[in-house]
Design a protein around this motif. Structure first.
Motif, PDB file in Angstrom:
ATOM      1  N   THR A  76      56.329 -29.730  43.446  1.00  0.00           N
ATOM      2  CA  THR A  76      56.690 -31.070  42.994  1.00  0.00           C
ATOM      3  C   THR A  76      56.297 -32.050  44.090  1.00  0.00           C
ATOM      4  N   ASP A  97      45.963 -33.343  38.972  1.00  0.00           N
ATOM      5  CA  ASP A  97      45.247 -32.907  37.765  1.00  0.00           C
ATOM      6  C   ASP A  97      44.073 -31.998  38.116  1.00  0.00           C
ATOM      7  N   PRO A 135      49.309 -27.419  32.812  1.00  0.00           N
ATOM      8  CA  PRO A 135      49.702 -28.814  32.591  1.00  0.00           C
ATOM      9  C   PRO A 135      50.517 -29.375  33.756  1.00  0.00           C
ATOM     10  N   VAL A 136      50.474 -30.699  33.873  1.00  0.00           N
ATOM     11  CA  VAL A 136      51.233 -31.431  34.884  1.00  0.00           C
ATOM     12  C   VAL A 136      52.300 -32.233  34.158  1.00  0.00           C
ATOM     13  N   SER A 137      53.527 -32.093  34.608  1.00  0.00           N
ATOM     14  CA  SER A 137      54.642 -32.838  34.025  1.00  0.00           C
ATOM     15  C   SER A 137      54.902 -34.072  34.892  1.00  0.00           C
ATOM     16  N   ARG A 138      55.092 -35.208  34.259  1.00  0.00           N
ATOM     17  CA  ARG A 138      55.316 -36.476  34.969  1.00  0.00           C
ATOM     18  C   ARG A 138      56.648 -37.057  34.512  1.00  0.00           C
ATOM     19  N   HIS A 139      57.513 -37.380  35.492  1.00  0.00           N
ATOM     20  CA  HIS A 139      58.826 -37.946  35.188  1.00  0.00           C
ATOM     21  C   HIS A 139      59.049 -39.188  36.043  1.00  0.00           C
ATOM     22  N   ARG A 191      57.774 -38.469  39.632  1.00  0.00           N
ATOM     23  CA  ARG A 191      57.730 -37.096  40.125  1.00  0.00           C
ATOM     24  C   ARG A 191      56.743 -36.305  39.278  1.00  0.00           C
ATOM     25  N   LEU A 192      55.845 -35.584  39.957  1.00  0.00           N
ATOM     26  CA  LEU A 192      54.901 -34.691  39.306  1.00  0.00           C
ATOM     27  C   LEU A 192      55.356 -33.260  39.547  1.00  0.00           C
ATOM     28  N   LEU A 193      55.367 -32.449  38.487  1.00  0.00           N
ATOM     29  CA  LEU A 193      55.678 -31.021  38.575  1.00  0.00           C
ATOM     30  C   LEU A 193      54.461 -30.264  38.096  1.00  0.00           C
ATOM     31  N   PHE A 194      54.029 -29.254  38.868  1.00  0.00           N
ATOM     32  CA  PHE A 194      52.783 -28.566  38.554  1.00  0.00           C
ATOM     33  C   PHE A 194      52.765 -27.189  39.201  1.00  0.00           C
ATOM     34  N   GLN A 195      51.804 -26.390  38.810  1.00  0.00           N
ATOM     35  CA  GLN A 195      51.619 -25.045  39.346  1.00  0.00           C
ATOM     36  C   GLN A 195      50.303 -24.982  40.122  1.00  0.00           C
TER      37      GLN A 195
END
Length: 167
Positions: free
Chosen positions: A118, A137, A143-147, A160-164
Protein backbone atom coordinates in the motif's frame (compact mmCIF):
# COMPACT_ATOMS: atom_id res chain seq x y z
CA UNK A 1 21.73 6.48 -14.54
CA UNK A 2 23.32 4.52 -11.68
CA UNK A 3 20.45 4.43 -9.11
CA UNK A 4 20.66 2.20 -6.05
CA UNK A 5 18.57 1.55 -2.97
CA UNK A 6 20.71 0.75 0.05
CA UNK A 7 19.35 -0.67 3.29
CA UNK A 8 20.74 1.47 6.11
CA UNK A 9 21.18 0.99 9.84
CA UNK A 10 21.48 3.29 12.86
CA UNK A 11 24.92 4.52 11.74
CA UNK A 12 23.22 6.12 8.71
CA UNK A 13 20.33 7.64 10.67
CA UNK A 14 21.86 11.17 10.58
CA UNK A 15 21.86 11.08 6.76
CA UNK A 16 18.19 10.04 6.69
CA UNK A 17 17.39 12.68 9.36
CA UNK A 18 18.99 15.40 7.21
CA UNK A 19 17.10 14.27 4.10
CA UNK A 20 13.89 14.12 6.15
CA UNK A 21 14.19 17.85 6.79
CA UNK A 22 14.21 18.51 3.04
CA UNK A 23 11.26 16.13 2.56
CA UNK A 24 9.21 17.65 5.38
CA UNK A 25 9.97 21.14 4.07
CA UNK A 26 8.71 20.16 0.61
CA UNK A 27 5.68 18.40 2.13
CA UNK A 28 4.72 21.43 4.22
CA UNK A 29 3.43 23.02 1.02
CA UNK A 30 0.68 20.39 0.87
CA UNK A 31 0.20 19.45 4.53
CA UNK A 32 1.16 22.40 6.75
CA UNK A 33 3.27 21.67 9.80
CA UNK A 34 5.00 23.94 12.27
CA UNK A 35 8.71 24.12 12.88
CA UNK A 36 10.04 23.13 16.29
CA UNK A 37 11.62 25.72 18.58
CA UNK A 38 14.95 24.66 17.00
CA UNK A 39 13.77 25.54 13.49
CA UNK A 40 13.41 21.93 12.36
CA UNK A 41 10.49 19.72 11.46
CA UNK A 42 9.61 16.90 13.83
CA UNK A 43 9.21 13.32 12.60
CA UNK A 44 8.20 11.14 15.53
CA UNK A 45 8.75 7.77 13.80
CA UNK A 46 12.36 8.03 12.62
CA UNK A 47 13.85 5.97 15.46
CA UNK A 48 11.31 3.19 14.89
CA UNK A 49 12.76 2.57 11.42
CA UNK A 50 16.06 1.64 13.03
CA UNK A 51 14.83 -0.46 15.97
CA UNK A 52 11.60 -2.19 14.90
CA UNK A 53 11.99 -5.34 12.77
CA UNK A 54 8.87 -4.59 10.69
CA UNK A 55 10.31 -1.24 9.52
CA UNK A 56 13.10 -0.60 7.05
CA UNK A 57 15.05 2.50 6.05
CA UNK A 58 16.76 2.89 2.67
CA UNK A 59 19.05 5.48 1.16
CA UNK A 60 18.50 6.25 -2.53
CA UNK A 61 21.80 6.97 -4.25
CA UNK A 62 22.78 8.17 -7.70
CA UNK A 63 26.34 7.37 -8.74
CA UNK A 64 27.07 6.52 -5.10
CA UNK A 65 25.88 9.86 -3.66
CA UNK A 66 22.75 10.42 -1.55
CA UNK A 67 19.73 11.42 -3.63
CA UNK A 68 16.81 10.55 -1.33
CA UNK A 69 15.35 7.92 0.95
CA UNK A 70 12.53 5.43 1.35
CA UNK A 71 10.94 4.28 4.59
CA UNK A 72 8.84 1.10 4.45
CA UNK A 73 6.95 -0.86 7.05
CA UNK A 74 5.08 -4.11 7.23
CA UNK A 75 1.57 -3.41 8.48
CA UNK A 76 1.16 -6.72 10.25
CA UNK A 77 -2.37 -8.07 10.56
CA UNK A 78 -2.09 -11.53 12.08
CA UNK A 79 0.93 -13.33 10.67
CA UNK A 80 1.14 -11.50 7.34
CA UNK A 81 0.45 -7.95 6.32
CA UNK A 82 1.04 -5.66 3.40
CA UNK A 83 4.17 -3.60 3.06
CA UNK A 84 3.59 0.13 3.09
CA UNK A 85 5.61 2.96 1.60
CA UNK A 86 5.72 5.12 4.71
CA UNK A 87 7.77 7.95 3.24
CA UNK A 88 9.56 8.34 -0.10
CA UNK A 89 11.70 11.27 -1.21
CA UNK A 90 14.03 12.21 -4.03
CA UNK A 91 15.88 15.54 -3.84
CA UNK A 92 14.83 18.16 -6.37
CA UNK A 93 18.03 17.95 -8.38
CA UNK A 94 17.23 14.33 -9.27
CA UNK A 95 13.52 14.73 -10.03
CA UNK A 96 11.76 14.95 -13.36
CA UNK A 97 13.15 15.64 -16.80
CA UNK A 98 13.21 11.97 -17.67
CA UNK A 99 15.82 11.04 -15.08
CA UNK A 100 13.79 8.16 -13.71
CA UNK A 101 15.48 8.17 -10.30
CA UNK A 102 12.23 7.90 -8.30
CA UNK A 103 10.81 5.20 -10.56
CA UNK A 104 13.97 3.10 -10.42
CA UNK A 105 14.24 3.45 -6.65
CA UNK A 106 10.57 2.58 -6.11
CA UNK A 107 10.90 -0.52 -8.30
CA UNK A 108 13.93 -1.62 -6.28
CA UNK A 109 11.95 -1.11 -3.07
CA UNK A 110 8.94 -3.13 -4.27
CA UNK A 111 11.16 -6.01 -5.44
CA UNK A 112 12.49 -6.45 -1.90
CA UNK A 113 9.08 -7.68 -0.71
CA UNK A 114 6.88 -9.39 -3.33
CA UNK A 115 3.25 -9.54 -2.24
CA UNK A 116 0.75 -6.92 -1.08
CA UNK A 117 1.74 -3.25 -0.87
CA UNK A 118 0.00 0.00 0.00
CA UNK A 119 1.01 3.60 -0.34
CA UNK A 120 -0.72 6.90 0.22
CA UNK A 121 -0.23 10.31 -1.33
CA UNK A 122 -1.81 13.74 -1.11
CA UNK A 123 -3.92 14.66 -4.15
CA UNK A 124 -2.82 18.27 -3.64
CA UNK A 125 0.73 17.14 -4.44
CA UNK A 126 0.25 17.11 -8.22
CA UNK A 127 3.62 15.53 -9.08
CA UNK A 128 2.95 12.66 -6.63
CA UNK A 129 -0.61 12.32 -7.97
CA UNK A 130 0.82 11.79 -11.45
CA UNK A 131 3.82 9.66 -10.45
CA UNK A 132 2.43 7.04 -8.06
CA UNK A 133 -0.66 5.82 -9.97
CA UNK A 134 1.30 5.59 -13.24
CA UNK A 135 4.20 3.73 -11.62
CA UNK A 136 1.98 1.38 -9.61
CA UNK A 137 -0.08 0.53 -12.70
CA UNK A 138 3.19 -0.36 -14.48
CA UNK A 139 4.58 -2.62 -11.73
CA UNK A 140 1.50 -4.18 -10.15
CA UNK A 141 0.73 -7.84 -10.72
CA UNK A 142 -3.02 -7.50 -11.14
CA UNK A 143 -5.55 -4.78 -10.42
CA UNK A 144 -4.82 -1.67 -8.35
CA UNK A 145 -7.36 -0.56 -5.77
CA UNK A 146 -7.67 3.20 -5.14
CA UNK A 147 -9.33 4.65 -2.03
CA UNK A 148 -9.74 8.29 -1.09
CA UNK A 149 -9.85 8.98 2.65
CA UNK A 150 -9.58 11.67 5.30
CA UNK A 151 -7.05 10.47 7.94
CA UNK A 152 -8.21 12.78 10.76
CA UNK A 153 -10.32 15.88 11.06
CA UNK A 154 -8.35 18.84 9.79
CA UNK A 155 -5.74 16.69 8.01
CA UNK A 156 -5.33 16.78 4.26
CA UNK A 157 -7.28 14.24 2.19
CA UNK A 158 -5.24 11.32 0.90
CA UNK A 159 -5.42 8.64 -1.76
CA UNK A 160 -4.35 5.09 -0.88
CA UNK A 161 -3.29 2.58 -3.53
CA UNK A 162 -3.41 -1.16 -2.75
CA UNK A 163 -1.61 -3.52 -5.12
CA UNK A 164 0.39 -6.72 -5.48
CA UNK A 165 4.01 -7.10 -6.53
CA UNK A 166 4.80 -10.41 -8.18
CA UNK A 167 7.83 -12.58 -7.42
Amino acid sequence: MDVDLLAVDAADKPVIANLLQLYLHDSSEFEPSELSAHGTFDFAWLDSYFIEPAREAYLITVAGRPAGFALARCDVAGDVGPWNVGEFFVVRGHRGRGRGVAGQAARLLFRRHPGPWTLSFLPANVPASRFWPKLVDAVAAGPVSRHEFQPTEGAAAKVRLLFQIGP
